[in-house]
Design a protein around this motif. Structure first.
Motif, PDB file in Angstrom:
ATOM      1  N   GLY A  30       0.832  -1.199   0.000  1.00  0.00           N
ATOM      2  CA  GLY A  30       0.000   0.000   0.000  1.00  0.00           C
ATOM      3  C   GLY A  30       0.868   1.251   0.000  1.00  0.00           C
ATOM      4  O   GLY A  30       0.575   2.231  -0.691  1.00  0.00           O
ATOM      5  N   THR A  31       1.947   1.208   0.754  1.00  0.00           N
ATOM      6  CA  THR A  31       2.879   2.336   0.815  1.00  0.00           C
ATOM      7  C   THR A  31       3.411   2.667  -0.571  1.00  0.00           C
ATOM      8  O   THR A  31       3.494   3.835  -0.963  1.00  0.00           O
ATOM      9  CB  THR A  31       4.063   1.983   1.752  1.00  0.00           C
ATOM     10  OG1 THR A  31       3.547   1.738   3.059  1.00  0.00           O
ATOM     11  CG2 THR A  31       5.089   3.099   1.804  1.00  0.00           C
ATOM     12  N   ALA A  34       2.641   7.038   4.817  1.00  0.00           N
ATOM     13  CA  ALA A  34       2.980   6.704   3.417  1.00  0.00           C
ATOM     14  C   ALA A  34       2.646   7.884   2.500  1.00  0.00           C
ATOM     15  O   ALA A  34       3.312   8.114   1.492  1.00  0.00           O
ATOM     16  CB  ALA A  34       2.217   5.462   2.967  1.00  0.00           C
ATOM     17  N   ASN A  71      -6.890   5.320   9.490  1.00  0.00           N
ATOM     18  CA  ASN A  71      -6.434   4.092  10.138  1.00  0.00           C
ATOM     19  C   ASN A  71      -6.409   4.190  11.663  1.00  0.00           C
ATOM     20  O   ASN A  71      -6.417   3.177  12.345  1.00  0.00           O
ATOM     21  CB  ASN A  71      -5.047   3.697   9.623  1.00  0.00           C
ATOM     22  CG  ASN A  71      -4.072   4.846   9.586  1.00  0.00           C
ATOM     23  OD1 ASN A  71      -4.323   5.886   8.965  1.00  0.00           O
ATOM     24  ND2 ASN A  71      -2.971   4.691  10.272  1.00  0.00           N
ATOM     25  N   VAL A  81      -6.574   1.878   1.804  1.00  0.00           N
ATOM     26  CA  VAL A  81      -6.004   0.675   2.416  1.00  0.00           C
ATOM     27  C   VAL A  81      -6.882   0.177   3.574  1.00  0.00           C
ATOM     28  O   VAL A  81      -7.140  -1.019   3.690  1.00  0.00           O
ATOM     29  CB  VAL A  81      -4.547   0.926   2.864  1.00  0.00           C
ATOM     30  CG1 VAL A  81      -4.037  -0.239   3.702  1.00  0.00           C
ATOM     31  CG2 VAL A  81      -3.644   1.150   1.656  1.00  0.00           C
ATOM     32  N   GLN A  82      -7.360   1.090   4.429  1.00  0.00           N
ATOM     33  CA  GLN A  82      -8.226   0.649   5.530  1.00  0.00           C
ATOM     34  C   GLN A  82      -9.653   0.403   5.064  1.00  0.00           C
ATOM     35  O   GLN A  82     -10.308  -0.542   5.491  1.00  0.00           O
ATOM     36  CB  GLN A  82      -8.265   1.707   6.643  1.00  0.00           C
ATOM     37  CG  GLN A  82      -6.989   1.813   7.444  1.00  0.00           C
ATOM     38  CD  GLN A  82      -6.705   0.584   8.281  1.00  0.00           C
ATOM     39  OE1 GLN A  82      -7.611  -0.108   8.744  1.00  0.00           O
ATOM     40  NE2 GLN A  82      -5.433   0.294   8.475  1.00  0.00           N
TER      41      GLN A  82
HETATM   42  C1  PLP Z   1      -1.352   0.032   6.422  1.00  0.00           C
HETATM   43  C2  PLP Z   1      -1.633   1.286   5.694  1.00  0.00           C
HETATM   44  C3  PLP Z   1      -0.811   1.709   4.631  1.00  0.00           C
HETATM   45  C4  PLP Z   1       0.446   0.985   4.253  1.00  0.00           C
HETATM   46  O1  PLP Z   1       0.193  -0.246   3.611  1.00  0.00           O
HETATM   47  P1  PLP Z   1       1.385  -1.334   3.545  1.00  0.00           P
HETATM   48  O2  PLP Z   1       0.914  -2.346   2.588  1.00  0.00           O
HETATM   49  O3  PLP Z   1       1.555  -1.839   4.940  1.00  0.00           O
HETATM   50  O4  PLP Z   1       2.597  -0.599   3.057  1.00  0.00           O
HETATM   51  C5  PLP Z   1      -1.144   2.866   3.968  1.00  0.00           C
HETATM   52  N1  PLP Z   1      -2.237   3.565   4.304  1.00  0.00           N
HETATM   53  C6  PLP Z   1      -3.060   3.192   5.298  1.00  0.00           C
HETATM   54  C7  PLP Z   1      -4.267   4.007   5.602  1.00  0.00           C
HETATM   55  C8  PLP Z   1      -2.781   2.046   6.032  1.00  0.00           C
HETATM   56  O5  PLP Z   1      -3.582   1.698   7.026  1.00  0.00           O
END
Ligand code: PLP
Length: 396
Positions: free
Chosen positions: A71-72, A102, A152, A179-180
């Motif tokens: 996600g990063t 990120a 998050n 991502v969340q």
């Molecule tokens: C966990 C998270 C990320 C990072 O994702 P990774 O796959 O762990 O690099 C980015 N944004 C949010 C909101 C997250 O919760």
């Protein structure tokens, strides 16, 4: 001893069916997807299938989905790839004060090293961006707006549809870090006017180290990783074949279970919130309530104590929780998200995040409600901050 894992926002276990789907791609079907022989075609086909699964889950087209290492990485690509590509059109990026690092650290890099201009929007006391602030921040140099779908730490869901239509009207690109949100909400990139979106498999019962990036058809970004021709040459690297297969199956299974699981989690979440607030005095819920909050998120501040000490006490009772994002909990800085919501440093330090998921049961919630009040009371009885608070309130 009873135990409860309550940190699903940090990571989730890989679904056993997801793992089973991945297994053959480590051993039997290991061909390099870029090779010409027919054995490798099986690997290519598996990646195509996963691309279709991710696209369907978002109401996107398969050629709009790119696989990344996390996600990063998808977040980095959205910001750097857009700002660099559109440099001649404008140099202004708008994001928010409550993004994941990120996004925030990438924006800071673009500002300090690359010379772009960045506006970090404030949020209201529930953690929501105000449309009037966004509109006021836009200039004719603004090329990208990046606002997370849901936070998050405090679980607040942003007005993504409104932001999307404003950006579309103003000819500004819109990226969202979902991502969340992806693990718990329905996302339709077309209906919401989203141009770019980031996902991560390990937050939705898939494996760690694989993510996806949605890029609306017709848009072009700078290449993110230079090398071979993978992912249309934009993100080179031999594909994480098994990981990509896992991401596809994880998101497909997630969507199938979503409506039922969402209702179950909301009920557990509200039982935990109501229980904590009624059993533990001088406690604040951080973030919004009801539909504006992720179904699995709770975040509290307890006046007079440090969240870090609570984590140790909870751990000794078999409960895994967090003070905020896993990435910043090693530094002893208070959460940038809670400060942006207007909490004092003291209240921001006294925070506890418990996030629920597939393995969470009503018994576990009751177990927490059973042990947490005593833990907080004991810590308060030893805390000079609590003494001060009682004095200020005239109770000592
Ligand atoms: C966990 C998270 C990320 C990072 O994702 P990774 O796959 O762990 O690099 C980015 N944004 C949010 C909101 C997250 O919760």
């Amino acid at each position: 001893m009873q135990s409860a894992y309550l940190d699903y926002a940090a990571t989730t276990p890989t679904d056993s069916e997801v793992l089973a789907a991945m297994m053959p791609y480590f051993t039997e079907v290991f061909g390099n997807p870029s090779s010409v022989y027919s054995f490798a075609a099986k690997s290519r086909k598996a990646i195509d299938t996963a691309r279709g699964q991710v696209a369907r889950a978002l109401n996107a087209e398969p050629d709009e989905i790119f696989f990344t290492g996390s996600g990063t990485e998808a977040d980095n690509w959205a910001l750097k790839g857009t700002m660099e590509r559109l440099r001649s059109k404008g140099d202004h990026l708008i994001t928010t004060k409550i993004e994941h690092h990120a996004i925030l650290h990438t924006a800071e890099y673009l500002e300090k090293v690359e010379g772009f201009h960045v506006t970090y929007l404030p949020v209201d006391s529930d953690g929501r961006v105000r449309m009037e602030d966004l509109e006021a921040a836009m200039t004719d140099k603004t090329v990208l707006v990046s606002v997370m779908f849901a936070n998050n730490e405090v679980g607040t869901i942003q007005p993504i549809g409104e932001i999307g239509s404003l950006c579309r009207r103003r000819g500004v690109l819109f990226h969202t870090d979902a991502v969340q949100a992806a693990a718990q909400l329905d996302i339709d990139v077309k209906a919401l006017n989203i141009d770019m979106l980031s996902l991560s498999a390990h937050k939705m019962y898939g494996p760690k180290g694989v993510g996806a990036f949605y890029l609306r058809r017709g848009l072009r970004l700078e290449n993110f990783v230079h090398g071979g021709g993978q992912e249309k040459g934009l993100r080179a690297s031999t594909e994480n074949l098994a990981g990509i297969v896992g991401l596809g199956v994880a998101i497909e299974r997630l969507k199938a279970h979503l409506p039922k699981e969402k209702a179950r989690l909301c009920a557990l979440r509200d039982r935990l919130i109501d229980g904590v607030l009624s059993k533990i005095p001088d406690t604040k819920l951080n973030g919004a309530r009801g539909d504006e909050r992720l179904p699995n998120n709770t975040n509290f501040s307890f006046i007079g104590i440090e969240g870090e000490t609570l984590l140790l006490d909870l751990d000794s009772k078999g409960i895994s929780a967090s003070t905020g994002s896993a990435c910043s909990s090693a530094s002893l800085e208070p959460s940038h998200v809670l400060l942006a919501l207007g909490l004092s440093h003291e209240m921001a330090h006294g925070s506890l995040r418990m996030t629920l998921g597939r393995g969470t049961t009503g018994e576990q919630v009751d177990y927490v409600l059973n042990v947490l009040p005593e833990i907080v009371a004991r810590r308060r009885s030893m805390s000079p901050l609590w003494e001060d608070f009682l004095k200020r309130r005239g109770e000592k």
